[in-house]
Structure formats: C-alpha cells, structure tokens
Design a protein around this motif. Structure first.
Motif, short mmCIF file in Angstrom:
data_model
loop_
_atom_site.label_atom_id
_atom_site.label_comp_id
_atom_site.label_asym_id
_atom_site.label_seq_id
_atom_site.Cartn_x
_atom_site.Cartn_y
_atom_site.Cartn_z
N VAL A 152 0.83 -1.20 0.00
CA VAL A 152 0.00 0.00 0.00
C VAL A 152 0.87 1.25 0.00
CG1 VAL A 152 -1.62 1.36 1.38
CG2 VAL A 152 -2.03 -1.09 1.04
N SER A 191 0.83 4.07 -2.79
CA SER A 191 0.21 5.35 -2.44
C SER A 191 1.23 6.47 -2.27
CB SER A 191 -0.61 5.21 -1.16
OG SER A 191 0.21 4.77 -0.09
N PRO A 245 -2.41 10.38 -8.96
CA PRO A 245 -3.16 9.49 -8.04
C PRO A 245 -4.33 8.76 -8.71
CG PRO A 245 -3.89 11.75 -7.73
CD PRO A 245 -2.80 11.79 -8.78
N GLU A 262 -4.50 2.00 -1.30
CA GLU A 262 -3.83 2.98 -2.15
C GLU A 262 -4.68 4.23 -2.33
OE1 GLU A 262 -2.16 3.44 -6.75
OE2 GLU A 262 -3.50 1.79 -6.20
N SER A 263 -5.97 4.05 -2.58
CA SER A 263 -6.83 5.21 -2.85
C SER A 263 -7.06 6.05 -1.61
CB SER A 263 -8.18 4.73 -3.39
OG SER A 263 -8.92 4.04 -2.39
N ASN A 312 -3.15 7.96 -1.44
CA ASN A 312 -2.43 8.57 -2.56
C ASN A 312 -2.86 10.01 -2.85
OD1 ASN A 312 -4.91 8.17 -3.78
ND2 ASN A 312 -4.20 6.73 -5.31
#
Length: 531
Positions: free
Chosen positions: A82, A86, A122, A148-149, A152
């Motif tokens: 992650v 990110s 992103p 990640e979302s 980031n």
C-alpha cells in the motif's frame, strides 16, 4: 450553479447510477459517458467543477466512508504494498509524467510539467474496487487497491503544492519541498491521532443514535479542516480518524451502527454519482480553454500522456511486487503464491478520477502577477487522461480479470469460518445466560428462558445450514427457506396492522410502533441473506 441546477444534477446522476446497477457496466463509466453526451445538449447549464467545493466538501466524506469500511488489520498486514503504491508510485509517476510532458510539449517549463505529473498521478480506485468486489477478486488485491486510494490523494496534493510553488516562481528548493511533504504527512497523521480518541469517546457517551450520527456526519469535515488549518494533510487526518472509528465501531450501540451504515451508504452513493457525472460535464470548458494549442496538436499530446501514464504504472508495479520478495525471505514466507497475474490487475486498475480534475482546476490563472504557463493545456491533458483511463481501463478490467482466471474468494471456507466463529460466540452466550439465570434476580418463567435459548440456537444453526443440502425443488437451503417463510409471515402481519389502522381500531402512532418491530425483524433477516 443555482439550487435547481444542483438538484437536477443530483437527481439525474443518481438515476443513471441506479440504472447502471441493473447493467454489467460499472456506474462510474456510465455516469462519465452520460455526462460527456449531456455536456453538448443545447441549454445545458454550466456545471463547472469548483475545487473549493470538491476538495474540502466532497473529498472528506468519500474518504471517510471508505476508511470506515476498510479493515485496519488488513491494511496493516499489507502496509508495504500500500505504501509503495500510495507514496512511492505517486511520486514516481509525478516525476516520470512530468519529464515526458517537458520533452513532448515545446516551451513547457519543467516545473509546469511536474504540476501536470502530480495532478494525474493518483488513481481513483472507486471503480476498480467496485469491479474487484463484483467479480470476487482475492481480498488482498481489493485491500491494496482500496488502501492505495485512501492515501495517494494526500501524496499527490502535497506534490502538487510543491511543484506549483516552483512553477509560479516562489523559489522553493528540493529540500524545502521534501520538508513540506514530511510536514503534510506527519502533521496529517498527527492531527488524526490527536482527534480520533476524543471523538470516539464523545460518540460512545452521547447515548442517543440521532446525536451520534449527527456527529458522524461532521467528523470528516472537522478532521480535514483541523489538519488543513495547521498546514498538514487533511486527507491523511480523515483517513486516520475513519480507520480508528471503523475499527472501534463495535463499541457504539446497535442503533447507531444501523443508522450510520445506511446514512453513509446513501451519502457515498449520491456524492460518487454526482462527481463522476461532473467529470463528463467538464468537456466544453476544457476544450474551449485550449487557447493557442490546436485541437489536433493537443490530442496528440493527450494520447502520449495517456499511454505513458498507463505504462509508468506497470513499470512501477512489477518491480514493487517482486523485488522485495527476491530480497527478503521473510516476505516470501508471509506472502506465498504471488504470481504475475496480481500485478497485472493492480497495474491495469490505475483509473484516474475526480481528485485529479479538482486539483487541475485549482491551478491559479495568475499568482502575484505571474501567469501559470500552459494552464489550459494542463487542464486538457488531465481531462483526457481521466476519461481515457476510466473508459479504456474501466471497460476492459472485468474481461481482463476473467481471462487471467485469478483464484476468487472461497465462499465455502468463508462460510465455514463464519459458522465456527458463531459457534464459539453462541457457547459464550449460553454460558452467560446460564450464569445470569442462576441469579434469583434474573428469574424467568421457563418458556421465556427457552425462548432466549431458541434464538441463540437459531443464530448458531443458521450459518451451518448454509453449508447443508439444497432443496431440489426450489434450490434453497433450509436457512434460505426459513428466511423466506419468516418474511412472508411478517408481510401478513404488516397487512393486518394497516387494515386495523384504516378501520380506526388503532391509530397511526401505534401502527408505526408495531411496524417498526416488524421492520427490525425483517432487516435482520435481510442482512443475513445479503451477507
């Protein structure tokens, strides 16, 4: 945008999203497509994407609901991939896309090119995670995409601020840029850590579901505003608070949890629908603002940037997946069975979204009498990259997942684990009940005590029955049939209550009280069935 236009946007976008749920097309893609078509309908109002609304008012609740629904334990177990995506990938994409734009576009300053790189860096994993869940991808891939979302955006916004300061001549150094990045990251996490415990303490002591859920609606805005006020990352503050409150949600009462889940699902559905529709509606504003760049010339740049954005993600994802495994035996032991298919899916799931467009629209036209170079081109390239990734990758991700034949979730093993957990919980409940009934102060008539045991046995057996035989005539398990018959009985009771109200034998207040009991029973049956 006046009130009527806003209502029309929300109503139309939710209608399209609702229709998408009945089709195999992911809702974000259909919303963007409808928005693109609607943008050229004569008389369509001007729906300009305002970054002063998107970043502080729309982004926090979307991040918060995603964080609350995420698993802190799963994210902690996957912190390395992650973080590599990110933080590491976003910075890598910022530099690489910026370098390409600098080489590709004549007379574009490197600092302005890096602004573009930060803006498109992103991914927005809303569509990707929705597809992953629909197709039953392994939990680890879904967790990595969702994790990640969550983070980031903070990396990209900070990188954008540093690049923007350099682009408008504020003389920021690389050391200063690194310092600002660390301040935003550490400060955002720090603000989240400071806020999360007192907020949870207050929630647990309000004692009323209505007040607790009112506070819940304010939490993401409080965390975001507090962090931004001290120059830290509001995104990270919201994520930290959301993860903690989601992890501790079992400590608030059941009414709060039931209401909160329903409220936040509705909020997220409405906001996501409106946001993706807004993306499509931006086309006229972006094209009209191209200025000195011809459409053919700008389109050529757009294709180059889009292809490079897709390639750069694979360039990062494959080494980030396999190099740590080659270097560490511990990682190989902890993460067995990772092959090339997982990074292919993660690499292709790099769809961009509203955050990129909101950041791009926040680029100032002039700062201290210094115009931002090629602002309109940056907007256009951001828009085409967002649309390109949503359409091309979004439409092809489901068939790609099917072709790769990734091992999906083992529903049998999940149900077995659920049944074993319920059995342990039921044994603890049975022991607690026996101990309570042994106290004379808790004396109950035997039929009522048996009713408590029957309810407990029902919970224990229901999960095991899902593993049992299926009715040859209906295709239902015994548990399915039980729930269906129970709901038929509830419907029969509900019809009687309405008839009694209409006959004026009971008043509306009494009917609502009786219906609420039935609603809670039906909701319990429905939630078991949906789960």
């Amino acid at each position: 945008m006046d009130a009527l236009q806003l209502v029309a946007l929300v109503a139309a976008s939710t209608a399209v999203a609702g229709f998408a749920r009945r089709t195999p097309v992911p809702a974000p893609l259909l919303l963007v497509a409808v928005g693109l078509l609607a943008s050229y309908v004569p008389g369509m109002p001007d729906y300009t994407l305002d970054p002063h609304i998107v970043l502080p008012l729309i982004l926090p609740p979307l991040l918060y609901t995603a964080a609350v629904d995420s698993s802190y334990l799963d994210l902690r177990a996957n912190i390395r991939p992650v973080a590599l995506l990110s933080v590491g990938y976003v910075l890598f994409a910022t530099v690489m896309v910026g370098w390409l734009a600098y080489v590709l576009v004549p007379d574009l300053p490197l600092t302005a090119a890096l602004v573009l790189g930060a803006v498109v860096a992103p991914p927005d994993a809303v569509a990707a995670t929705a597809i992953a869940r629909r197709l039953g991808l392994p939990n680890r891939i879904t967790t990595i995409l969702q994790g990640e979302s969550l983070v980031n955006d903070a990396t990209a916004i900070t990188a954008y601020k540093v690049a923007l300061a350099a682009a408008v001549g504020e003389g920021i150094s690389w050391v200063g840029g690194v310092g600002e990045f660390l301040l935003a990251a550490v400060g955002g996490i720090g603000v989240g850590l400071v806020l999360m415990v007192p907020i949870h303490w207050i929630r647990c002591r309000l004692g009323e579901a209505l007040l607790q859920n009112t506070l819940s609606l304010l939490i993401p805005f409080i965390a975001y505003a507090a962090a931004e006020e001290v120059g830290a990352s509001g995104v990270l503050a919201v994520v930290v608070v959301g993860l903690f409150l989601g992890h501790k949600a079992y400590q608030v009462d059941f009414a709060t949890r039931l209401q909160e889940e329903a409220v936040w699902k509705m909020v997220a559905f409405v906001l996501e629908s409106a946001v993706f529709a807004l993306i499509g509606l931006q086309l006229p504003f972006v094209v009209e603002g191209l200025g000195p760049y011809g459409m053919a010339e700008a389109a050529g740049y757009a294709v180059g940037v889009f292809v490079f954005v897709v390639v750069v993600r694979f360039v990062w994802v494959f080494p980030a997946t396999f190099v740590p495994r080659w270097l560490s035996a511990r990682i190989r032991e902890r993460e067995p069975g990772v092959d090339w298919r997982a990074p292919v899916v993660i690499g292709w799931a790099g769809m961009r979204g509203v955050v990129s467009l909101a950041i791009a629209f926040s680029i100032p036209i002039v700062t201290d009498d210094v115009p931002f170079p090629a602002r309109n081109l940056v907007l256009f390239l951001t828009f085409t990259t967002v649309i390109g990734t949503l359409v091309v990758q979004g439409l092809t991700l489901p068939p790609l997942i099917r072709v790769l034949k990734l091992p999906g979730r083992d529903r049998y093993q999940e149900t077995l684990a659920e049944a074993q957990a319920q059995s342990e919980a039921s044994r603890a409940a049975e022991e607690r009940l026996d101990a309570l009934l042994a106290d004379p102060r808790n004396a109950l008539p035997e039929p009522i005590a048996d009713r408590l045991r029957t309810v407990m046995e029902r919970r224990r057996n229901s999960v095991w029955e899902r593993l049992g035989a299926v009715n040859e005539l209906t295709g239902e398990t015994a548990d399915d049939t039980y729930r269906r018959l129970a709901r038929e009985m509830i419907d029969a009771e509900r019809e009687v209550f309405v008839k009694l109200r209409d006959a004026r034998r009971i008043d509306d207040e009494m009917m609502r009280s009786l219906l609420r009991r039935l609603d809670l029973e039906e909701a319990a049956a429905y939630r078991e069935e949906a789960g």
